[in-house]
Scaffold this motif. Sequence first.
Motif, PDB file in Angstrom:
ATOM      1  N   UNK A 162       0.955  -1.172  -0.194  1.00 22.88           N
ATOM      2  CA  UNK A 162       0.049  -0.023  -0.125  1.00 22.88           C
ATOM      3  C   UNK A 162       1.134   1.240   0.154  1.00 22.88           C
ATOM      4  N   UNK A 163       2.288   1.299   0.281  1.00 23.84           N
ATOM      5  CA  UNK A 163       2.836   2.356   0.138  1.00 23.84           C
ATOM      6  C   UNK A 163       4.439   1.718   0.477  1.00 23.84           C
ATOM      7  N   UNK A 164       5.225   2.618   0.799  1.00 25.00           N
ATOM      8  CA  UNK A 164       6.798   2.369   0.648  1.00 25.00           C
ATOM      9  C   UNK A 164       7.575   2.105   2.057  1.00 25.00           C
ATOM     10  N   UNK A 165       6.617   2.636   3.325  1.00 25.35           N
ATOM     11  CA  UNK A 165       7.265   2.634   4.564  1.00 25.35           C
ATOM     12  C   UNK A 165       6.735   1.391   5.284  1.00 25.35           C
ATOM     13  N   UNK A 166       7.247   0.323   5.663  1.00 30.03           N
ATOM     14  CA  UNK A 166       6.872  -0.966   6.170  1.00 30.03           C
ATOM     15  C   UNK A 166       6.431  -0.707   7.694  1.00 30.03           C
ATOM     16  N   UNK A 167       6.797   0.309   8.305  1.00 31.27           N
ATOM     17  CA  UNK A 167       6.258   0.734   9.734  1.00 31.27           C
ATOM     18  C   UNK A 167       4.766   1.067   9.540  1.00 31.27           C
ATOM     19  N   UNK A 168       4.403   1.694   8.476  1.00 26.07           N
ATOM     20  CA  UNK A 168       2.941   2.210   8.195  1.00 26.07           C
ATOM     21  C   UNK A 168       2.162   1.646   7.332  1.00 26.07           C
ATOM     22  N   UNK A 169       2.729   0.974   6.167  1.00 25.85           N
ATOM     23  CA  UNK A 169       2.074   0.335   5.254  1.00 25.85           C
ATOM     24  C   UNK A 169       1.882  -1.032   5.469  1.00 25.85           C
ATOM     25  N   UNK A 170       1.333  -1.562   4.327  1.00 22.79           N
ATOM     26  CA  UNK A 170       1.328  -3.192   4.409  1.00 22.79           C
ATOM     27  C   UNK A 170       1.306  -3.883   3.257  1.00 22.79           C
ATOM     28  N   UNK A 171       1.391  -5.138   3.103  1.00 24.63           N
ATOM     29  CA  UNK A 171       1.560  -5.970   1.876  1.00 24.63           C
ATOM     30  C   UNK A 171      -0.007  -6.481   1.506  1.00 24.63           C
ATOM     31  N   UNK A 172      -0.381  -6.147   0.203  1.00 26.42           N
ATOM     32  CA  UNK A 172      -1.761  -6.877   0.188  1.00 26.42           C
ATOM     33  C   UNK A 172      -1.857  -7.724  -0.865  1.00 26.42           C
ATOM     34  N   UNK A 173      -0.779  -7.798  -1.554  1.00 25.72           N
ATOM     35  CA  UNK A 173      -0.763  -8.790  -2.658  1.00 25.72           C
ATOM     36  C   UNK A 173       0.728  -9.449  -2.760  1.00 25.72           C
ATOM     37  N   UNK A 174       1.050 -10.633  -3.442  1.00 27.20           N
ATOM     38  CA  UNK A 174       2.209 -11.118  -3.518  1.00 27.20           C
ATOM     39  C   UNK A 174       1.966 -12.116  -4.573  1.00 27.20           C
ATOM     40  N   UNK A 175       2.817 -11.754  -5.871  1.00 26.40           N
ATOM     41  CA  UNK A 175       2.906 -12.627  -7.073  1.00 26.40           C
ATOM     42  C   UNK A 175       4.082 -13.574  -6.862  1.00 26.40           C
ATOM     43  N   UNK A 176       3.822 -14.936  -7.506  1.00 24.92           N
ATOM     44  CA  UNK A 176       4.769 -15.802  -7.633  1.00 24.92           C
ATOM     45  C   UNK A 176       4.918 -16.504  -8.768  1.00 24.92           C
ATOM     46  N   UNK A 177       6.134 -16.779  -9.096  1.00 24.59           N
ATOM     47  CA  UNK A 177       6.089 -17.658 -10.455  1.00 24.59           C
ATOM     48  C   UNK A 177       6.957 -18.900 -10.009  1.00 24.59           C
ATOM     49  N   UNK A 178       6.484 -20.219 -10.000  1.00 24.96           N
ATOM     50  CA  UNK A 178       7.175 -21.425  -9.728  1.00 24.96           C
ATOM     51  C   UNK A 178       8.234 -21.749 -10.584  1.00 24.96           C
ATOM     52  N   UNK A 179       8.981 -22.878 -10.208  1.00 22.25           N
ATOM     53  CA  UNK A 179       9.954 -23.522 -10.927  1.00 22.25           C
ATOM     54  C   UNK A 179       9.668 -23.918 -12.327  1.00 22.25           C
ATOM     55  N   UNK A 180       8.210 -24.322 -12.492  1.00 21.99           N
ATOM     56  CA  UNK A 180       7.515 -24.723 -13.795  1.00 21.99           C
ATOM     57  C   UNK A 180       7.207 -23.915 -14.598  1.00 21.99           C
ATOM     58  N   UNK A 181       7.215 -22.331 -14.173  1.00 25.72           N
ATOM     59  CA  UNK A 181       7.014 -21.399 -15.044  1.00 25.72           C
ATOM     60  C   UNK A 181       5.331 -20.860 -14.711  1.00 25.72           C
TER      61      UNK A 181
END
Length: 802
Positions: A162-181
């Motif tokens: 949600x922003x750049x400061x980890x003390x104030x903002x949070x993670x809302x999404x993570x994208x992954x690409x696995x070893x099979x692509x």
Amino acid sequence: MEDEWLWGWDPTPGIISVWAEPDGRAFVWRRIPSTGVLVREDVRFRPWLLLAGLEDLAHLGARLRPEHEGPAPNRVTWQELTGPGALRYLVRADDGRALGAAVLHGASRRIGRSLGHLRELGADTVLALPPEEQYLIASGRTYFRELGFDALHRLQLDLETTGLDPSQERIFLVALRDPKGETEVLEAHGEDGAAEAELLHRLVARVRAHDPDVIENHNLHGFDLPFLAHRARLLGVPLALGRAGAPGLRERPAARGASLGRGPQKALRRMRYTVPGRELIDTMDAVLRHDFAARDLPGHGLKAVARHLGLASPSREHIPGARVYEFFRSDPERVRRYARDDVTEAAGLARMLGGAAFALARMAPRRYERLADAGPATGVLDPLLVRAYLRAGAALPAHEGSDGTPHSGAALHLFATGVARHIVKADVASLYPSLMREYRIGPKRDRLGALLALVDRLVEQRLAAKARARAAAPGSPERHSQEALSAAMKIVVNSAYGYLGASGLTRFADVHAANEVTRRGREVLELLCQELARRGVTLLEADTDGVYFAVPEDWSETDERRVVSEVAALLPPRVQLEFDGRYAAMLSHEPKNYVLRSYDGALVLRGVAFRSSRAEPFGESFLRRALGCLLEGDIPGVRQAYVEVVMALRRRQVPTAEVAAQVRLTKAPEQYLATRSRRRELPYEAMLSSGRDQWAVGEHVRLYRAVRGQARLLPTPHEDDDNSQEARGEEDSKGTENDPRDYDADYYVRLVRETFAARLVRALTPEDFAAVFADPGQPSLFASSLTQARPILTQLPSELSR
């Protein structure tokens, strides 16, 4: 022996990660080359140190014994190495911490004050390496024997926050690409801490399920991992991302990575994260290494590099980094596509540019992830030389400071400025290492001749790798592997001269030997230039990388290659001169600052005059357009580019982001405030006016000059954002709700002429330059016509003609 120095001597295949503890435990993960099956070996090794003397261990009494008597529980053994080196005692113990503590105890009693770390004893007294390097050097093992790059199980990971400061903002999404692509997106189901914590738990579970050997992303160590670690710590989520040991990311010092201060009064330090059993690779390192050599990238952000290298899909989703969360709330599917594109491009970038670090790990006794961000001199050559000396049972010299002898600079000649046509580049392949080999110039204190031996073997095996690459099918894994091996060897070979001249920084530095190489290099370059000039070419610029020259208009490529071959035959045997390219035109501005236009119209910009991370994007865009016209001989086109950018600024059609410059803060808040009454500086005024009275030295910010000279700060996007039109989502209105366009237009108009247009001053007569860059808002009745104007070339006095 030389091959053992270069490759190690233990033939164990398939090592993909090594983790060692100071207590003598080592964990080695391997993929069986024939099957790809993952196995883990738990082994013991004896941690070791190199010491200049044994006096700090004398207090051990009978617990200190010669190595030839054999190890025993709670005993420290020593072996005296041969030769005159200062670090001549190899001491070993079952536990490295106990060994270090014993040395510190004895040194503290000897010095009369308490010591807390071995580094306090100085590099002339002790050599202490990380446990993994101790294990690899002692065992003769290296990573990746009999494995190709594609045998690695690689996972790409990218956070959206949600922003750049980890003390104030949070993670809302993570994208992954696995070893099979395959790509997937994990999302927080809610906007509170519990939802974010649940997302992090799912992320850890997915990483462990995929069980990758390598985790990659662009700016992984600069943003993703520091943010992830901070949020996990606040939320109490154990990051069990490793293959062994306690959960959590461990820190290690590094030259580039997360900037972690310890309060506003503490010095900034750089660090990276590491975990047992997996290698954490930041593709930013490969991009920086590539651009240092090629100087051809438009920027270092993921999207700009992927587009430049042809990795970006035509349907690639673009969203301004600072607005990703805003877009997610209104159009989540678009953000999901954007995040999937990010990890896909990171995977392509890692494969295309990461092969050199992979190949270096086959040679140097260091973890793969450390070699990915290591400098070639202290990061690659030093470990190779330490291993060579210990394998030979020879004492190592300590680092020595300079004796006051200056390091003479490399040869550099600028013969002409302005625009020339029909350009040829003749490349002197690895001139200084070639001269070291030809005249056997090595460090005086290298009594084994190990540096020259390594350079010899690297050159020979690089040529073999290049031949194997040419013989392999284009795009095949074999070709990719051999090209990467050749690139890695070139990196190390070309660092040998810099290693010689780095007084006080490298173990075998020898400024006198480096100066002898430089003297020989000047002789060769002068011979090369004189022989080219005799053959009727116009010299433009020459340095240790090669020579640019213009040929007569009626010459064919055959004529160009013939001249290069004739001159190459006159050079010392190991100095190779090669035809390295031809171009339609060149702007020679200053030494090592020039622009080339290929015959297909593509531009290549070199040097800080034309490529700078601090340059305002609108100015760079104008400059590139103007240079294209200039090198085509279209002077009215240069004028049109200037008129359009000036009018766009005055009409405020240029977005504010385009006039903002990126700067690095070099003063702490208290330093600036102490001098503010005497001198005000735009970057810090921008910080203060935005309400920020605390910042870290080394922090990068984007700022611009607003009306009435006020300083303004832009929100800082993720480092991997670029300034493409697609990413900015430009509009041609005078402003938007999110972009007031309150910049000082008159200031930026002056900047165009005095900074960006000034790069063309040597290509035009004074009269034409004044006409091209006359203020379009003040038309003159006596303006000269530009229809007959042409670029000029000015010959400069040359030392070679005296």
